[in-house]
Design a protein around this motif. Structure first.
Motif, PDB file in Angstrom:
ATOM      1  N   ALA A   1      13.672  22.957  31.483  1.00 40.17           N
ATOM      2  CA  ALA A   1      14.755  23.922  31.272  1.00 40.17           C
ATOM      3  C   ALA A   1      16.070  23.223  30.945  1.00 40.17           C
ATOM      4  O   ALA A   1      16.766  23.577  29.987  1.00 40.17           O
ATOM      5  N   VAL A   2      16.424  22.216  31.720  1.00 42.89           N
ATOM      6  CA  VAL A   2      17.706  21.533  31.532  1.00 42.89           C
ATOM      7  C   VAL A   2      17.699  20.672  30.272  1.00 42.89           C
ATOM      8  O   VAL A   2      18.673  20.660  29.506  1.00 42.89           O
ATOM      9  N   MET A   3      16.613  19.972  30.016  1.00 43.37           N
ATOM     10  CA  MET A   3      16.559  19.106  28.838  1.00 43.37           C
ATOM     11  C   MET A   3      16.560  19.921  27.538  1.00 43.37           C
ATOM     12  O   MET A   3      17.149  19.505  26.541  1.00 43.37           O
ATOM     13  N   ASP A   4      15.919  21.082  27.544  1.00 40.83           N
ATOM     14  CA  ASP A   4      15.942  21.934  26.357  1.00 40.83           C
ATOM     15  C   ASP A   4      17.304  22.576  26.147  1.00 40.83           C
ATOM     16  O   ASP A   4      17.690  22.881  25.022  1.00 40.83           O
ATOM     17  N   GLU A   5      18.042  22.772  27.232  1.00 43.39           N
ATOM     18  CA  GLU A   5      19.373  23.369  27.120  1.00 43.39           C
ATOM     19  C   GLU A   5      20.415  22.348  26.658  1.00 43.39           C
ATOM     20  O   GLU A   5      21.367  22.692  25.953  1.00 43.39           O
ATOM     21  N   TYR A   6      20.232  21.098  27.041  1.00 45.95           N
ATOM     22  CA  TYR A   6      21.194  20.049  26.667  1.00 45.95           C
ATOM     23  C   TYR A   6      20.479  18.888  25.985  1.00 45.95           C
ATOM     24  O   TYR A   6      20.535  17.746  26.457  1.00 45.95           O
ATOM     25  N   PRO A   7      19.812  19.142  24.861  1.00 47.98           N
ATOM     26  CA  PRO A   7      19.028  18.081  24.209  1.00 47.98           C
ATOM     27  C   PRO A   7      19.899  16.962  23.637  1.00 47.98           C
ATOM     28  O   PRO A   7      19.470  15.813  23.591  1.00 47.98           O
ATOM     29  N   HIS A   8      21.122  17.292  23.217  1.00 45.56           N
ATOM     30  CA  HIS A   8      22.006  16.284  22.640  1.00 45.56           C
ATOM     31  C   HIS A   8      22.427  15.242  23.675  1.00 45.56           C
ATOM     32  O   HIS A   8      22.811  14.126  23.313  1.00 45.56           O
ATOM     33  N   ILE A   9      22.355  15.593  24.950  1.00 47.85           N
ATOM     34  CA  ILE A   9      22.748  14.662  26.014  1.00 47.85           C
ATOM     35  C   ILE A   9      21.528  13.979  26.624  1.00 47.85           C
ATOM     36  O   ILE A   9      21.543  12.776  26.919  1.00 47.85           O
ATOM     37  N   LEU A  10      20.437  14.727  26.801  1.00 51.30           N
ATOM     38  CA  LEU A  10      19.302  14.246  27.599  1.00 51.30           C
ATOM     39  C   LEU A  10      18.056  13.913  26.788  1.00 51.30           C
ATOM     40  O   LEU A  10      17.063  13.467  27.357  1.00 51.30           O
ATOM     41  N   ALA A  11      18.103  14.102  25.465  1.00 51.47           N
ATOM     42  CA  ALA A  11      16.893  13.943  24.647  1.00 51.47           C
ATOM     43  C   ALA A  11      16.241  12.574  24.841  1.00 51.47           C
ATOM     44  O   ALA A  11      15.017  12.463  24.921  1.00 51.47           O
ATOM     45  N   LYS A  12      17.046  11.523  24.926  1.00 50.68           N
ATOM     46  CA  LYS A  12      16.498  10.174  25.052  1.00 50.68           C
ATOM     47  C   LYS A  12      16.719   9.585  26.442  1.00 50.68           C
ATOM     48  O   LYS A  12      16.608   8.374  26.632  1.00 50.68           O
ATOM     49  N   GLN A  13      17.048  10.456  27.391  1.00 46.72           N
ATOM     50  CA  GLN A  13      17.356   9.985  28.739  1.00 46.72           C
ATOM     51  C   GLN A  13      16.452  10.639  29.788  1.00 46.72           C
ATOM     52  O   GLN A  13      16.859  10.839  30.918  1.00 46.72           O
TER      53      GLN A  13
END
Length: 569
Positions: free
Chosen positions: A408-420
């Protein structure tokens, strides 16, 4: 129930946007809503085992058997089955279809369904955190028992240990021992005075210090969880091949052993004996509905997350039927496992079966069943496999619950968490570990009970209710059915539509109202929870649900346009 057509080969069609396709509602075609870079399950069985592992948890082993015999024995299966058919399974199917079509988690999915309900996604994540704060502690207790079982004589067999009191009474195999209201079995004192050390706490006012042994157990649990989730479904899908299948092997072994014990038949008769008068009680139907919803798990965001990694044309309809049936049958099977042993204990104590199983909570797993195991031939072996089963049952559900938050969180903030992902999962696990510290104290069992009662009680039922309303009434039942047809090649039949629009929401509303009107006093062992703690519990429950109206107000205030435009934007 459905009209069969040849399925559309989705993955070969070009990506389109739902909102820019004018013929969508009239002539559904595949609408790719997710890039091909999203992870997918390596095998279909990885997904099925993950869903089954999430749905089949510790509650199947203790809650269903107890509720069944408390509410009419075999007669309880009638309301349970009806609630499953008309309430639990339709919402289970709905969530799998939503996750598979939109291929996104519990927060960002609302941008595509009805943005004003996006607060549901945030509420789901908060509830998942509350559950992780206490549920993993129960697994840590099981791990402590598992470690303690590697001995020639199980430590909860006798009353000759430093933690025992004068009330400790070991009646097994002794004809001259009288069981009184003050008697405590060695298993009970091991659980309360050795594992929990609850005697060092006077209640929620004074929960005492932290049990370092339990911290080590919980740290090991979260370490396993981290390395199972850090790379996504590619790793967790492999782990569930062990954690989701091992419990069934153990259940069958324990069932065979239990069936051969003296008095086992008494437990089976008590478990299945119908009490038809119970069906006239509203409480029985409430218990049946609550059990099926909490067992199958719609509303926790897990089914959305797990299904979002499926291939677009995966038959989620068949998956919903199969996994729901497996879950219900597992609950029924575990009842036989538990009650053969309860019948044996009743025979040994020379009491009635109802006087043995007085608690539907964890004490059934940590006191009653271990007490019986301790007096079996080969007790060490059966203790090891029983608590290993409990650990694996708990881990499966933890994988699902935390994957729901991660997705849920990674799909909501992919620009921040996509590679983290690895760092984000580590941060989430750390938060869950720190949030669990109060449950590892001497009075931690009191905190566990409070969180279990209020952290995911009426709040999760309210979330499921709003989710069903948002999809059926705001997104539109016809549009949702077109989505299903785009994936599967056939439209859901009238049965599913009626359940989604009316019957399932009505069941949920019935449970919520009945639960709020009938709140029995909260207590654990001999401790009665003070009034202020009940108020704290309600605040815990409200803290997650409040995200929904808050986000609605935020959306209405800050988004220009009419209400209809805001709802669709």
């Amino acid at each position: 129930m459905s009209e069969q057509n040849s399925p559309i080969q989705a993955d070969s069609l070009p990506r389109q946007d739902i909102k820019t396709n004018p013929s969508y509602t009239a002539n559904p075609v595949l609408l790719m809503t997710q890039t091909d870079s999203r992870d997918k399950w390596s095998k279909k069985m990885d997904f099925l085992l993950s869903v089954i592992g999430f749905a089949v948890d510790l509650g199947n082993v203790w809650r269903f058997p107890y509720i069944c015999y408390q509410n009419g024995g075999g007669a309880f299966l009638i309301p349970y089955t009806l609630m499953a058919i008309f309430g639990g399974v339709p919402l289970f199917y709905m969530e799998l279809a939503l996750g598979q079509f939109h291929r996104t988690g519990a927060i960002s999915i609302w941008k595509r369904i009805c943005p004003i309900f996006k607060g549901i996604g945030f509420a789901i994540c908060i509830i998942a955190l509350y559950v992780s704060f206490y549920y993993n502690t129960i697994i840590a207790w099981a791990l402590y028992y598992f470690y303690s079982s590697f001995t020639g004589t199980l430590p909860w067999t006798s009353c000759d240990n430093p933690w025992n009191t004068p009330n400790c009474t070991n009646y097994f195999g002794k004809s001259n021992v009288t069981w009184t209201t003050f008697s405590k079995s060695p298993a009970e004192e091991f659980y309360t005075r050795k594992v929990l050390e609850i005697q060092k706490s006077s209640g929620l006012y004074d929960i005492g210090g932290i049990r370092w042994q339990l911290i080590l157990c919980l740290f090991l649990i979260f370490t396993i969880v981290y390395f199972s989730l850090w790379k996504g479904v590619k790793t967790s899908g492999k782990v569930v091949w062990v954690t989701a299948t091992l419990p069934y092997i153990v259940l069958l072994i324990l069932l065979v052993r239990g069936a051969t014990l003296p008095g086992a038949w008494r437990g089976i008769v008590f478990y299945l004996r119908p009490d038809w008068e119970k069906l006239m009680s509203t409480a029985v139907w409430v218990d049946a509905a609550a059990q099926i919803f909490f067992s199958l798990g719609p509303g926790f965001g897990v089914l959305l997350a797990l299904a979002s990694y499926n291939h677009f044309n995966n038959n989620c309809y068949r998956d919903a039927i199969v996994t729901s049936a497996v879950n219900c049958l597992t609950s029924f099977l575990s009842g036989f496992v538990i009650f053969t042993v309860l019948g044996y204990m009743a025979e040994m104590r020379d009491v009635e079966v109802e006087d043995v199983a007085k608690d539907k909570g964890p004490s059934l797993l940590f006191i009653t069943y271990p007490e019986a195991i301790a007096n079996m031939v080969g007790s060490t072996f059966f203790a090891i496999i029983f608590f290993l089963m409990m650990v694996t049952l708990g881990l499966d559900s933890t994988f699902g619950g935390l994957e729901a938050v991660i997705t849920a969180v990674m799909d909501e903030y992919p620009h921040i968490l996509a590679k983290q992902r690895e760092l984000f999962v580590l941060s989430l696990i750390t938060i869950c570990f720190l949030g669990s510290l109060t449950t590892l104290t001497h009075g931690g069992a009191y905190v566990v009970k409070l969180l279990e009662e209020f952290g995911a009680g009426c709040s999760i039922l309210a979330v499921v209710l709003l989710e069903a309303i948002a999809v059926s009434w705001f997104y539109g039942i016809q549009r949702f059915c077109n989505d299903v047809k785009a994936m599967l090649g056939f439209t859901p039949g009238i049965f599913w539509k009626v359940c989604w629009v009316a019957i399932s929401p009505a069941f949920l509303a019935f449970i919520i109202v009945s639960s709020l009107l009938d709140q029995p006093p909260l207590m654990l062992f001999d401790y009665h929870y003070p009034e202020w703690s009940i108020s704290v519990g309600y605040l815990i429950g409200a803290s997650s649900f409040i995200c929904i109206p808050f986000y609605m107000v935020y959306k209405l205030v800050w988004t220009p346009g009419s209400l209809k435009q805001v709802r669709k934007s």
